[in-house]
Design a protein around this motif. Structure first.
Motif, PDB file in Angstrom:
ATOM      1  N   ILE A 106       0.837  -1.203   0.000  1.00 32.23           N
ATOM      2  CA  ILE A 106       0.000   0.000   0.000  1.00 32.23           C
ATOM      3  C   ILE A 106       0.872   1.253   0.000  1.00 32.23           C
ATOM      4  CG2 ILE A 106      -1.616   1.343   1.411  1.00 32.23           C
ATOM      5  CD1 ILE A 106      -2.744  -1.453   2.334  1.00 32.23           C
ATOM      6  N   VAL A 107       1.889   1.264   0.844  1.00 31.12           N
ATOM      7  CA  VAL A 107       2.787   2.424   0.919  1.00 31.12           C
ATOM      8  C   VAL A 107       3.499   2.630  -0.411  1.00 31.12           C
ATOM      9  CG1 VAL A 107       4.879   3.307   2.025  1.00 31.12           C
ATOM     10  CG2 VAL A 107       3.047   2.327   3.420  1.00 31.12           C
ATOM     11  N   GLU A 108       4.018   1.567  -0.996  1.00 32.11           N
ATOM     12  CA  GLU A 108       4.719   1.689  -2.274  1.00 32.11           C
ATOM     13  C   GLU A 108       3.795   2.192  -3.374  1.00 32.11           C
ATOM     14  OE1 GLU A 108       6.651  -2.073  -2.919  1.00 32.11           O
ATOM     15  OE2 GLU A 108       8.173  -1.632  -1.401  1.00 32.11           O
ATOM     16  N   GLU A 109       2.542   1.737  -3.366  1.00 32.21           N
ATOM     17  CA  GLU A 109       1.577   2.237  -4.356  1.00 32.21           C
ATOM     18  C   GLU A 109       1.262   3.704  -4.135  1.00 32.21           C
ATOM     19  OE1 GLU A 109      -1.864  -0.289  -4.222  1.00 32.21           O
ATOM     20  OE2 GLU A 109      -0.780  -2.001  -5.075  1.00 32.21           O
ATOM     21  N   ALA A 110       1.243   4.132  -2.896  1.00 29.56           N
ATOM     22  CA  ALA A 110       0.883   5.523  -2.573  1.00 29.56           C
ATOM     23  C   ALA A 110       2.022   6.511  -2.837  1.00 29.56           C
ATOM     24  CB  ALA A 110       0.420   5.625  -1.126  1.00 29.56           C
ATOM     25  N   ILE A 111       3.255   6.125  -2.456  1.00 30.61           N
ATOM     26  CA  ILE A 111       4.361   7.091  -2.550  1.00 30.61           C
ATOM     27  C   ILE A 111       5.564   6.584  -3.330  1.00 30.61           C
ATOM     28  CG2 ILE A 111       3.691   8.292  -0.449  1.00 30.61           C
ATOM     29  CD1 ILE A 111       6.043   6.860   0.978  1.00 30.61           C
ATOM     30  N   GLY A 112       5.515   5.341  -3.786  1.00 25.87           N
ATOM     31  CA  GLY A 112       6.648   4.791  -4.536  1.00 25.87           C
ATOM     32  C   GLY A 112       7.662   4.155  -3.611  1.00 25.87           C
ATOM     33  N   GLU A 113       8.662   3.559  -4.234  1.00 29.01           N
ATOM     34  CA  GLU A 113       9.728   2.930  -3.459  1.00 29.01           C
ATOM     35  C   GLU A 113      10.666   3.996  -2.916  1.00 29.01           C
ATOM     36  OE1 GLU A 113      11.635  -0.270  -5.512  1.00 29.01           O
ATOM     37  OE2 GLU A 113       9.724  -1.038  -6.274  1.00 29.01           O
ATOM     38  N   PRO A 114      11.365   3.679  -1.828  1.00 33.07           N
ATOM     39  CA  PRO A 114      12.302   4.668  -1.253  1.00 33.07           C
ATOM     40  C   PRO A 114      13.450   4.954  -2.224  1.00 33.07           C
ATOM     41  CG  PRO A 114      12.523   2.559  -0.151  1.00 33.07           C
ATOM     42  CD  PRO A 114      11.371   2.439  -1.090  1.00 33.07           C
TER      43      PRO A 114
END
Length: 115
Positions: A106-114
């Motif tokens: 969910i985080v990766e979909e929302a803001i991308g990979e670090p």
């Protein structure tokens, strides 16, 4: 930014995010979270709903009125029933206990990979 009053949840999410390469900050309730938010300018907030002092939806209402944070993605992580109704603009709602891989997706979909 991780906002949760359970130190074990905060530590666990911090570890999960850092192992994937994300920087983290945290707060144990909405009062502290506002201070951390304006100092850290996070890319996303994971937000528990039921916390002491100022609970999650009230914190969300306060910070979403600030222009710089209006579009800040929020992932609700809570054990309360009906969490999908608490913050309608949340990018996702996840029930406790949660699958860390689901939260990372969910985080990766929302803001991308670090970086």
């Amino acid at each position: 930014m991780i906002v949760d009053d359970d130190p074990d949840i905060v530590d666990y999410l911090r570890t999960v995010f850092r192992e994937r390469g994300y920087d983290t900050c945290s707060a144990s309730d909405g009062d502290v979270a506002m201070e951390v938010l304006v100092h850290e300018f996070p890319d996303l907030v994971t937000l528990d709903l039921e916390m002491p002092n100022e609970w999650g939806p009230k914190f969300y209402r306060k910070f979403s009125r600030i222009p710089e944070f209006r579009d800040l993605p929020v992932v609700v992580i809570s054990g309360l029933p009906g969490i999908h109704l608490a913050i309608r603009k949340a990018v996702a709602t996840v029930r406790k206990p949660f699958d860390p891989e689901e939260v990372l997706r969910i985080v990766e979909e929302a803001i991308g990979e670090p970086y």
